[in-house]
Design an enzyme around this catalytic site. Structure first.
Site, PDB file in Angstrom:
ATOM      1  N   LYS A  78      -3.218   7.417  -3.840  1.00  9.33           N
ATOM      2  CA  LYS A  78      -4.337   7.379  -2.894  1.00  9.33           C
ATOM      3  C   LYS A  78      -4.070   8.377  -1.779  1.00  9.33           C
ATOM      4  O   LYS A  78      -2.928   8.509  -1.320  1.00  9.33           O
ATOM      5  CB  LYS A  78      -4.456   5.936  -2.365  1.00  9.33           C
ATOM      6  CG  LYS A  78      -5.449   5.718  -1.252  1.00  9.33           C
ATOM      7  CD  LYS A  78      -5.568   4.220  -0.937  1.00  9.33           C
ATOM      8  CE  LYS A  78      -6.262   3.953   0.381  1.00  9.33           C
ATOM      9  NZ  LYS A  78      -6.324   2.535   0.737  1.00  9.33           N
TER      10      LYS A  78
ATOM     11  N   LYS B 292      -7.299   7.577  -5.898  1.00  7.02           N
ATOM     12  CA  LYS B 292      -8.249   7.018  -4.934  1.00  7.02           C
ATOM     13  C   LYS B 292      -8.349   7.957  -3.733  1.00  7.02           C
ATOM     14  O   LYS B 292      -7.353   8.292  -3.096  1.00  7.02           O
ATOM     15  CB  LYS B 292      -7.803   5.623  -4.486  1.00  7.02           C
ATOM     16  CG  LYS B 292      -8.695   5.015  -3.402  1.00  7.02           C
ATOM     17  CD  LYS B 292      -8.353   3.551  -3.138  1.00  7.02           C
ATOM     18  CE  LYS B 292      -9.048   3.034  -1.883  1.00  7.02           C
ATOM     19  NZ  LYS B 292      -8.680   1.645  -1.567  1.00  7.02           N
TER      20      LYS B 292
ATOM     21  N   ASP C 212      -2.408  -1.833  -1.787  1.00  4.24           N
ATOM     22  CA  ASP C 212      -2.376  -0.446  -1.311  1.00  4.24           C
ATOM     23  C   ASP C 212      -1.184  -0.290  -0.375  1.00  4.24           C
ATOM     24  O   ASP C 212      -1.225  -0.733   0.770  1.00  4.24           O
ATOM     25  CB  ASP C 212      -3.671  -0.102  -0.561  1.00  4.24           C
ATOM     26  CG  ASP C 212      -4.881  -0.022  -1.493  1.00  4.24           C
ATOM     27  OD1 ASP C 212      -4.855  -0.682  -2.558  1.00  4.24           O
ATOM     28  OD2 ASP C 212      -5.845   0.681  -1.151  1.00  4.24           O
TER      29      ASP C 212
END
Lengths: 282, 302
Positions: B202, B238, B139
């Protein structure tokens, strides 16, 4: 020229005055023109969430401060005398009876306000033990307590069950009188003006038959104080998470005697005793 | 090197904010009950990246979190494992050992999380080390400083470079929408990340408020859908940070299904980044099973 404002009686949850999430209302007998929010299972769930948060604030504040706040409830009841009497009369009382009930409510509140910073000394103790130790027993709140208030008296009935729980440091979700919910719900307006932390007291109105068993079933309620005769069905539903259940079955004569309603024995069932050992310094 | 792609590639149509928020609010009113609710909640667990990103994280805490991700409610075998655990790079090795053989993946934040304010070489090295330690998902955070000053090419290049450093590991690109301020920026950052090779985009780090909001998630889902319609390539989304209730999670799932379709309703294409959400979902599932509202203290906290 005065404008008449028709009041919709709303719940008191987390320091706010919401309608029922269900959108339902009911009209108490004799007051067909008045709409009162009819609380649902989900309103109860929300109130318990609020009470869980309120518990931390209320039980965490000093006993002295709790006494001050309870005293302010009495002040607010007194300064709103006309309004409260009006609410009680809406519930079917004569002017004289309404005045009398409000007097009782104020007297009761003052008494419990005074008890706040004494309950610890009265219910706790220093215990004699064999050996060089101090041994103390102190009290802690049981937690979130559900209250099913009696239909009559509408105000004193709710307060008499509520105040001892607050003295013990508990937070409360109370179902007020189903027949005359007006004074019980107006109590929310008094509490909101008295610095009672949001969520420490939550007031619901609705049908007792519908909601009492939901109080008993909810696993996040730690104790239940129910007006009326013992009810095996409620006790059984409450057993799932070992809730403490107390029934309070008073005659209407007993409900009108303030002396009968103020006692340490009303506080005691909903506090837990913790005992500490501490070595005596040489 | 500022932009190996033509700057026109980063142009996006402006967002109609009122319509976006109205559609989000409209989709939030859908009522999901009984069997569908249970299915939705189980899916939400399977999509969850159970996350701990605190300075005080310890190996013990991470092991506990891993155990919870593998078996969220040990007594109930019908409840799926979470998709992944998400930790800081230095704890990846411990997490990888703890989830080994369970099917739960290990995600690591990297590239100077959460602010992203280190130089490119440090960022790439951090990614390499995390992958080597056993992270199968990375991430990364975008360089908001570069983005907000209009250096879109720099942001794009960095995503490309990190993607390359990831190797086989999946890359999730954190836009940190709370710092991007406008919906137009969110759409543009989404496009840059997708063009740069992101496997997932995300919403947030969880360290900035507001974190994930439903309008922003809807906008990102729309960007992903548009990219799919344009190129046939699927990209995941996400939503991370600020999602605490089961009801909220179901509302996100409605957004996914209505925007991208059922194909995205899988842990492969949609994830929740959360920590306290899991217990609320478990409490709701137990409520559905037993008919009783649950108490928080009956569920493990990590």
């Amino acid at each position: 020229m005065s404008v008449s404002v028709r009041k919709t009686y709303k719940l008191y949850v987390g320091g706010k005055f919401p309608r029922s999430e269900s959108g339902r209302v009911f009209q108490p007998a004799g007051n067909e023109a008045v709409n009162v929010a009819r609380g649902s299972r989900k309103d109860l769930r929300d109130a318990i969430g609020a009470a869980r948060k309120g518990l931390a604030t209320w039980s965490g504040s000093a006993a002295y401060l709790r006494g001050q706040i309870l005293y302010r409830i009495a002040e607010m009841l007194a300064s709103r005398r006309d309004g409260m009497v009006q609410e009680l009369r809406l519930g079917g009382l004569t002017p004289a009876a309404a005045q009398k009930e409000l007097d009782n409510a104020i007297a009761l509140t003052i008494w419990y306000a005074g008890l706040c910073d004494k309950a610890l000394s009265l219910l706790g103790s220093q215990n004699a033990v064999q050996g060089p130790f101090f041994n103390f027993s102190t009290i802690e709140p049981t937690g979130v307590i559900g209250v099913i208030a009696p239909d009559k008296p509408a105000l004193v009935g709710t307060l008499a069950l509520l105040l001892p729980l607050l003295v013990g440091g508990n937070s409360v979700v109370a179902l007020v009188s189903s027949h005359a919910p007006f004074a019980g719900l107006a109590l929310g307006e008094v509490l909101a003006a008295s610095d009672v932390p949001a969520g420490a007291v939550n007031l619901l109105s609705g049908h007792r038959d519908e909601l009492a068993k939901e109080f008993a079933k909810h696993r996040d309620i730690d104790g239940l104080l129910v007006s009326g005769p013992p009810d095996a069905e409620l006790t059984e539903a409450a057993a799932d998470n070992v809730k403490r259940v107390r029934f309070c079955n008073l005659s209407s004569a007993a409900w009108s005697k303030v002396e009968r309603l103020r006692s340490l024995s009303w506080v005691e069932p909903f506090v837990e005793t913790k005992t500490l050992w501490h070595p005596v310094a040489p | 090197m500022s932009g190996s792609l033509s700057p026109t590639e980063f142009r996006v149509p402006p967002v109609d904010a009122v319509a976006l928020e109205a559609r989000t609010a409209d989709l939030a009113t859908r009522s999901i009950k009984k069997d569908a609710k249970v299915q939705g909640l189980k899916l939400a667990i399977a999509m969850m990246d159970l996350t701990t990103l605190e300075g005080m994280d310890s190996p013990g805490k991470v092991r506990q979190l891993c155990q919870k991700a593998v078996a969220p409610l040990p007594a109930r075998t019908d409840i799926p494992s979470c998709a992944a655990v998400c930790v800081y790079p230095d704890l990846v090795k411990i997490a990888a050992q703890a989830v080994a053989g369970s099917g739960v993946r290990v995600a690591s934040v990297a590239t100077g999380f959460p602010s992203g304010r280190t130089d490119r070489r440090t960022k790439l090295r951090e990614v390499e080390l995390a992958v080597r330690a056993g992270a199968s998902e990375i991430d990364m955070v975008i360089d908001r400083g570069a983005f907000l000053s209009g250096r879109y090419g720099a942001v794009y290049d960095e995503v490309c470079a990190v993607k390359e450093a990831c190797g086989d590991a999946h890359l999730k690109v954190i836009l940190e929408t709370g710092e991007l301020k406008t919906y137009d920026n969110v759409r543009r950052a989404s496009r840059i990340a997708i063009l740069g090779g992101a496997d997932f985009i995300k919403t947030s780090t969880g360290k900035v408020s507001p974190a994930s909001t439903r309008p922003v998630a809807l906008l990102m889902l729309e960007t992903v859908r548009d990219h799919y319609l344009e190129t046939g390539k699927m990209v995941g989304v996400k939503a991370a940070g600020g999602i605490r209730s089961a009801k909220d999670a179901l509302r996100y799932l409605v957004l996914v299904a209505e925007t991208c379709g059922d194909a995205w309703l899988s842990p492969e294409w949609f994830r929740f980044g959360a920590s306290s959400l899991l217990n609320d979902v478990l409490m709701q599932l137990e409520k559905q099973r037993t008919g009783r509202y649950q108490r928080g203290t009956d569920f493990s906290t990590d």
